[in-house]
Design a protein around this motif. Structure first.
Motif, PDB file in Angstrom:
ATOM      1  N   UNK A 118      -3.002 -28.094 -26.743  1.00 23.40           N
ATOM      2  CA  UNK A 118      -3.556 -26.763 -26.616  1.00 23.40           C
ATOM      3  C   UNK A 118      -2.524 -25.653 -26.910  1.00 23.40           C
ATOM      4  N   UNK A 119      -1.565 -25.770 -27.452  1.00 28.43           N
ATOM      5  CA  UNK A 119      -0.793 -24.887 -28.176  1.00 28.43           C
ATOM      6  C   UNK A 119      -1.000 -24.855 -29.425  1.00 28.43           C
ATOM      7  N   UNK A 120      -0.215 -23.961 -30.169  1.00 30.91           N
ATOM      8  CA  UNK A 120      -0.130 -24.179 -31.658  1.00 30.91           C
ATOM      9  C   UNK A 120       0.324 -25.405 -32.171  1.00 30.91           C
ATOM     10  N   UNK A 121      -0.286 -26.050 -32.980  1.00 31.62           N
ATOM     11  CA  UNK A 121       0.254 -27.376 -33.735  1.00 31.62           C
ATOM     12  C   UNK A 121       1.574 -27.159 -34.189  1.00 31.62           C
ATOM     13  N   UNK A 122       2.600 -27.832 -33.943  1.00 34.25           N
ATOM     14  CA  UNK A 122       3.688 -27.840 -34.714  1.00 34.25           C
ATOM     15  C   UNK A 122       3.780 -28.289 -35.800  1.00 34.25           C
ATOM     16  N   UNK A 123       4.812 -27.786 -36.724  1.00 30.59           N
ATOM     17  CA  UNK A 123       5.027 -28.672 -38.242  1.00 30.59           C
ATOM     18  C   UNK A 123       5.790 -29.914 -37.708  1.00 30.59           C
ATOM     19  N   UNK A 124       5.458 -31.039 -38.220  1.00 28.66           N
ATOM     20  CA  UNK A 124       5.620 -32.356 -37.901  1.00 28.66           C
ATOM     21  C   UNK A 124       6.385 -32.807 -39.400  1.00 28.66           C
TER      22      UNK A 124
END
Length: 298
Positions: free
Chosen positions: A62-68
């Protein structure tokens, strides 16, 4: 159930994925730490088959998708061989880039000998045997990479700086600076990189109408900066911070703590910190956080 494939004509996901791979001993651990400091979500030694489930899980948050960032290398043994086949299909669905870390044979041998660990592919052979076998296995992957960094002549700080410059965002600070006021009577801050003493200035505590106020209040601030030496102190410390923080960025020191103290940490140090923070905020690549450690203790 595996995640659905992107249909032809469907917009590519905005998910940003970085594959970190390359030669063992070329600096993958250093790169992983540098990316974590840049707020990437880093997974080390991930089997390539787990990439799709990981991206699917990230897409459901639900949060901003992190850079992976996923560190993949020959430690994955037979799993690693499937990476080359997986990358083209991933590139169709996400913003994928591949970073390949390399180094000369001599540099790699020297690094393995310095830590007294075997190369993961050397078996009963020598370190150099393992390096040659690994070069054969990653040859095609190196050609597929978007960016190749040769770390032969780089120390950990130089490599970290390269990663910072390559993968920072427009909002990534070069140095995260905390400027804190404190009261000497409550003890020195243990985490400060530099400490300054402003008890050479007259104490507003002894002015009845200022005693109940603090250094964030205009009357106290005006009183402090009317004193001889106050403006000169801030001017000199501002210049010193400009020089020091530029050097911190060059030397890969990304966090700094400056502490300014007076007797109780209520008047003089607070006013000085507020002004220093205002000036430091204008420096390039510096993000400033203000902390008044002992304000309110009296």
């Amino acid at each position: 159930m595996p995640p659905a494939q992107t249909a032809p004509g469907t917009a590519m996901s905005t998910q940003e994925v970085l594959i970190v791979t390359g030669m063992s001993g070329a600096g993958r651990s250093t790169v992983a730490k540098a990316l974590e400091d840049l707020d990437w979500f880093v997974v080390d030694n991930l089997p390539p088959q787990m990439l799709r489930p990981l991206l699917d899980l990230a897409g459901r948050t639900e949060q901003d998708t992190p850079r992976i960032a996923a560190v993949l290398d020959v430690r994955g043994r037979d799993f690693f061989t499937e990476l080359q086949d997986l990358l083209p299909s991933l590139r169709d669905n996400v913003r994928l880039s591949v970073l390949f870390l390399d180094a000369s044979d001599a540099a790699l041998v020297r690094r393995f000998e310095s830590v007294r660990r075997p190369h993961p592919l050397q078996g009963n052979g020598t370190i150099l045997d393992g390096i040659m076998e690994e070069r054969t296995r990653v040859k095609q992957l190196r050609e597929f990479a978007d960016k190749v960094i040769d770390t032969s002549e780089l120390n950990v700080h130089q490599l970290t700086n390269q990663i910072h410059d390559a993968y920072k965002t427009d909002t990534t600070p070069g140095v995260q600076l905390t400027i804190s006021s404190f009261g000497f009577k409550y003890g020195l801050p243990s985490d400060a990189d530099m400490i300054a003493d402003v008890r050479f200035l007259p104490n507003p505590f002894w002015v009845p109408e200022l005693r109940a106020l603090n250094g964030t209040d205009e009357p106290v601030r005006d009183y402090v900066f009317e004193q001889d030496g106050a403006a000169e102190f801030v001017d000199l410390w501002s210049r010193m911070l400009e020089v020091a923080l530029a050097g911190y960025q060059r030397e890969n020191k990304r966090h700094a703590m400056i502490a300014i103290g007076c007797t109780g940490g209520k008047h003089r140090s607070v006013a000085i910190v507020e002004e220093l923070a205002r000036r430091a905020s204008a420096l390039p690549g510096v993000a400033v956080n203000v902390k008044h450690r002992d304000l309110g203790r009296e």
